[in-house]
Write a protein that holds these residues in place. Sequence first.
Motif, PDB file in Angstrom:
ATOM      1  N   THR A  98      44.386 -49.093  33.582  1.00 14.74           N
ATOM      2  CA  THR A  98      45.537 -49.845  33.086  1.00 14.74           C
ATOM      3  C   THR A  98      45.826 -51.031  34.003  1.00 14.74           C
ATOM      4  OG1 THR A  98      46.501 -47.774  32.262  1.00 14.74           O
ATOM      5  CG2 THR A  98      47.962 -49.690  32.405  1.00 14.74           C
ATOM      6  N   PRO A  99      45.863 -52.243  33.457  1.00 16.90           N
ATOM      7  CA  PRO A  99      46.218 -53.396  34.298  1.00 16.90           C
ATOM      8  C   PRO A  99      47.697 -53.362  34.659  1.00 16.90           C
ATOM      9  CG  PRO A  99      45.952 -54.075  32.011  1.00 16.90           C
ATOM     10  CD  PRO A  99      45.530 -52.641  32.075  1.00 16.90           C
ATOM     11  N   LEU A 100      48.008 -53.802  35.857  1.00 17.34           N
ATOM     12  CA  LEU A 100      49.391 -53.887  36.321  1.00 17.34           C
ATOM     13  C   LEU A 100      49.784 -55.360  36.379  1.00 17.34           C
ATOM     14  CD1 LEU A 100      49.155 -51.310  39.258  1.00 17.34           C
ATOM     15  CD2 LEU A 100      49.974 -50.898  36.926  1.00 17.34           C
ATOM     16  N   TYR A 101      50.925 -55.689  35.767  1.00 20.82           N
ATOM     17  CA  TYR A 101      51.336 -57.091  35.665  1.00 20.82           C
ATOM     18  C   TYR A 101      52.490 -57.402  36.621  1.00 20.82           C
ATOM     19  CZ  TYR A 101      48.469 -57.295  31.452  1.00 20.82           C
ATOM     20  OH  TYR A 101      47.416 -57.260  30.574  1.00 20.82           O
ATOM     21  N   LYS A 102      52.544 -58.641  37.026  1.00 16.61           N
ATOM     22  CA  LYS A 102      53.627 -59.106  37.889  1.00 16.61           C
ATOM     23  C   LYS A 102      54.896 -59.307  37.069  1.00 16.61           C
ATOM     24  CE  LYS A 102      50.770 -61.556  41.294  1.00 16.61           C
ATOM     25  NZ  LYS A 102      50.502 -62.864  41.949  1.00 16.61           N
ATOM     26  N   ASN A 103      56.028 -59.294  37.754  1.00 13.40           N
ATOM     27  CA  ASN A 103      57.317 -59.598  37.141  1.00 13.40           C
ATOM     28  C   ASN A 103      57.874 -60.876  37.758  1.00 13.40           C
ATOM     29  OD1 ASN A 103      57.244 -57.236  35.602  1.00 13.40           O
ATOM     30  ND2 ASN A 103      58.232 -56.040  37.215  1.00 13.40           N
ATOM     31  N   ARG A 109      58.286 -59.062  32.753  1.00 12.85           N
ATOM     32  CA  ARG A 109      56.851 -59.066  33.010  1.00 12.85           C
ATOM     33  C   ARG A 109      56.228 -60.386  32.582  1.00 12.85           C
ATOM     34  NH1 ARG A 109      52.643 -54.891  30.234  1.00 12.85           N
ATOM     35  NH2 ARG A 109      52.651 -56.503  28.624  1.00 12.85           N
ATOM     36  N   PRO A 111      52.368 -62.592  32.217  1.00  7.01           N
ATOM     37  CA  PRO A 111      50.949 -62.281  31.965  1.00  7.01           C
ATOM     38  C   PRO A 111      50.027 -62.601  33.142  1.00  7.01           C
ATOM     39  CG  PRO A 111      51.539 -64.306  30.861  1.00  7.01           C
ATOM     40  CD  PRO A 111      52.817 -63.772  31.453  1.00  7.01           C
ATOM     41  N   THR A 112      50.388 -62.075  34.297  1.00  7.55           N
ATOM     42  CA  THR A 112      49.557 -62.253  35.490  1.00  7.55           C
ATOM     43  C   THR A 112      49.268 -60.881  36.084  1.00  7.55           C
ATOM     44  OG1 THR A 112      50.590 -64.399  35.963  1.00  7.55           O
ATOM     45  CG2 THR A 112      49.377 -63.318  37.761  1.00  7.55           C
ATOM     46  N   ILE A 113      48.004 -60.524  36.149  1.00  5.26           N
ATOM     47  CA  ILE A 113      47.623 -59.202  36.648  1.00  5.26           C
ATOM     48  C   ILE A 113      47.697 -59.174  38.172  1.00  5.26           C
ATOM     49  CG2 ILE A 113      45.729 -57.550  36.838  1.00  5.26           C
ATOM     50  CD1 ILE A 113      44.821 -58.411  34.069  1.00  5.26           C
ATOM     51  N   LYS A 114      48.383 -58.153  38.685  1.00  2.26           N
ATOM     52  CA  LYS A 114      48.493 -58.006  40.140  1.00  2.26           C
ATOM     53  C   LYS A 114      47.627 -56.867  40.675  1.00  2.26           C
ATOM     54  CE  LYS A 114      52.508 -54.900  40.011  1.00  2.26           C
ATOM     55  NZ  LYS A 114      53.891 -54.670  40.498  1.00  2.26           N
ATOM     56  N   TYR A 116      45.372 -52.861  39.381  1.00  2.60           N
ATOM     57  CA  TYR A 116      44.925 -51.929  38.341  1.00  2.60           C
ATOM     58  C   TYR A 116      45.301 -50.498  38.717  1.00  2.60           C
ATOM     59  CZ  TYR A 116      42.267 -55.851  36.576  1.00  2.60           C
ATOM     60  OH  TYR A 116      41.914 -57.079  36.070  1.00  2.60           O
TER      61      TYR A 116
END
Length: 240
Positions: A98-103, A109, A111-114, A116
């Motif tokens: 699961t990708p983890l996104y920045k806030n 949230r 759409p920038t992945i920080k 996994y």
Amino acid sequence: MFKSAKILTLALLIMTAALPAALAAEKNPNVTEVQVSGSHQEELAPDIAYINLGTVTEADTIASAQAKNAEVSEKIRRQVEGLGIKSEYIKTAHYAVTPLYKNDDSGKRIPTIKGYQITNSITVTTSTEKAGEVIDTALNAGANQINNIRFGKRDETDVKNAALAQAVRDAMTKADAIAAALNKRVVRVKTVNENGINLQSPEVAGRLYSKALMADSSATPISAGLVMLTANVQVVVELE
């Protein structure tokens, strides 16, 4: 050829003559058709536990998250096997990336992945007596999820078949009672249909365990309780 035709004609005559008698038998006013239901229900002590547990890891990259998860998961498997549980009773139940996104500053949230997250869970099949020991061993090895625990019977097919037989007996007892009330008797069983058989096992919901909680926890007591076995049938009989 002529002889064969005579034989065929004779056979048709015999069948035609017998047809009215057969129809009369079907319409016999002395025959009553009755449908009855039968059921059986009992509580049984479970002797087997299905424990779903696993580990969740997070990292900046997929490769790093996978490596961390694989290390912990392999340790869990080795230590659970060390309890005498064979590898075929330890099966992968779920694996997810699961990708983890920045806030942003508002907490929304973006759409920038920080990083996994890797979730890897297994199901361990063991005796009810060993369930608590399996959980403690897995937690000590690095598991941080106990998803659920389900209980059942090792001889599930046998107990279900026995319950079906009891349900049929219950239906026939009812049929005999109806027949007696009508001064008749059961002369034929036309159909028997299974209307469901279920071994309802208690399921214990799991939780996500933190390292602090695991450090302070003592041995895990597991009480299996009882499983409920139910069977239902429909039987159609003829009374005369």
